[in-house]
Scaffold this active site. Structure first.
Site, PDB file in Angstrom:
ATOM      1  N   GLU A  69      21.020  47.157  23.733  1.00  9.67           N
ATOM      2  CA  GLU A  69      22.354  47.402  23.177  1.00  9.67           C
ATOM      3  C   GLU A  69      23.004  46.087  22.762  1.00  9.67           C
ATOM      4  OE1 GLU A  69      26.481  49.677  24.575  1.00  9.67           O
ATOM      5  OE2 GLU A  69      25.070  48.984  26.093  1.00  9.67           O
ATOM      6  N   LYS A 127      27.597  54.618  18.449  1.00 10.50           N
ATOM      7  CA  LYS A 127      27.943  55.080  19.786  1.00 10.50           C
ATOM      8  C   LYS A 127      29.172  55.979  19.715  1.00 10.50           C
ATOM      9  CE  LYS A 127      28.278  53.057  24.438  1.00 10.50           C
ATOM     10  NZ  LYS A 127      28.331  51.755  25.163  1.00 10.50           N
ATOM     11  N   CYS A 144      23.419  53.387  25.888  1.00 12.34           N
ATOM     12  CA  CYS A 144      24.035  53.178  27.194  1.00 12.34           C
ATOM     13  C   CYS A 144      24.582  54.500  27.764  1.00 12.34           C
ATOM     14  CB  CYS A 144      25.092  52.081  27.108  1.00 12.34           C
ATOM     15  SG  CYS A 144      25.376  51.213  28.673  1.00 12.34           S
TER      16      CYS A 144
END
Length: 313
Positions: free
Chosen positions: A50, A136, A170
């Site tokens: 990430e 995200k 994540c």
């Protein structure tokens, strides 16, 4: 015993970081690590962590308290914004050229800049170059004052003709409906770029492998204090060898077996040979969006249109 040839694929997860606020250094590191994974480890799919390009500013508070910001915090955000990348842009072009040259697939974590807003993204590349991105959906906790929210228009699953590749960034891995949406797209290689280095994260990686009956490729950063400029002071301390992000990269089979890792205490590259027929073997008794789904009871609606403030790339 079957005489059919095995269908295999070599996957690699990279555990590393790049100097914060140095975009060219981050790109050079990314290129070198992909080359190493493919050229020396034989990887056909490579996953980087990430925010590898653009950086994850672990331990910095950007001068934020509830109801106020500081001039120093605004200047720090300006530096962070300047280190982010444009999509499309020169960094994307360079990585696209690289995967075309090497004939591999890669998933690279990055921070994307769109005017005044930043997005945490996973960039998809393949033998044909740049293939698209994932934004995200929900930045976690204090990430929300750095990154905007993605929308349903960037939920690709890339069909390589050998396997279907998708990415969850994540803590998106904790979102049950997101996972279900990706399972419904037939993901085979679940790529998880992250900075979550907790021991508990390993349970999440193994659970998703079992739940999705997919291979999970978890790539975490390993970052020390000396990757940050000297004028910044993370809450963890200023000793150069202070570990800010401790790794834990891992590769897991569709039945939850750890094939490589978790990697701790330093940078490195993990590889594993994946037997793609294990996907079918694992789905024999459980297929979350197939024969185990009960669509007469449960339905899921996913809005994949672009929305203002979260415009699809």
């Amino acid at each position: 015993m079957s005489s059919e040839p095995r269908r295999t694929l070599t996957a690699a997860v990279v555990q590393a970081s790049a100097p914060l606020f140095d975009t060219q250094a981050a790109l050079s590191r990314a290129e070198a690590l992909v080359r190493e994974a493919v050229g020396e480890r034989g990887a056909q799919v490579v996953v980087l962590p990430e925010a590898f390009l653009g950086g994850y500013p672990k331990g910095l508070d950007f001068g934020i308290t509830v109801g106020s910001r500081t001039p120093a915090g605004r200047e720090l955000f300006r530096r962070y914004h300047a280190a982010a990348i444009d999509v499309p842009g020169p960094e994307v072009d360079a990585l696209a050229d690289l995967t075309r040259e090497l004939g591999c697939h890669a998933v690279v974590g990055a921070v994307e800049r769109q005017r005044g807003t930043l997005y945490c993204v996973a960039l998809h590349f393949g033998p044909d170059g740049y293939l698209g991105l994932r934004r995200k959906l929900m930045p976690t906790a204090a990430e929300r004052y750095l990154w905007g929210q993605g929308d349903g228009s960037t939920l690709p699953v890339i069909d390589t003709s050998t396997a279907r590749i998708g990415a969850a960034i994540c803590w998106e891995n904790y979102m049950p409906l997101f996972r279900t949406a990706m399972y419904a797209k037939g993901v085979d290689l679940w790529c998880a770029p992250t900075v979550d280095d907790r021991d508990a994260w390993q349970a999440t990686m193994r659970h998703i492998a079992l739940e999705g009956r997919c291979f999970v490729l978890g790539a975490c950063q390993y970052m020390r204090r000396d990757a940050l400029p000297s004028d910044l002071h993370p809450v963890q301390g200023d000793a150069p060898d202070t570990v800010l992000i401790g790794g834990g990269s891992v590769i897991v089979s569709p039945l939850g077996e750890v094939l490589a890792g978790p990697l701790r205490d330093g940078e490195g590259i993990l590889t594993a040979e994946l037997d793609l027929d294990d996907l079918t073997r694992a789905r024999f008794d459980f297929d979350a969006t197939g024969h185990y789904a009960r669509p007469d009871v449960f339905t899921l609606h996913v809005d994949e249109s672009a929305h203002a403030g979260g415009v699809g790339g």
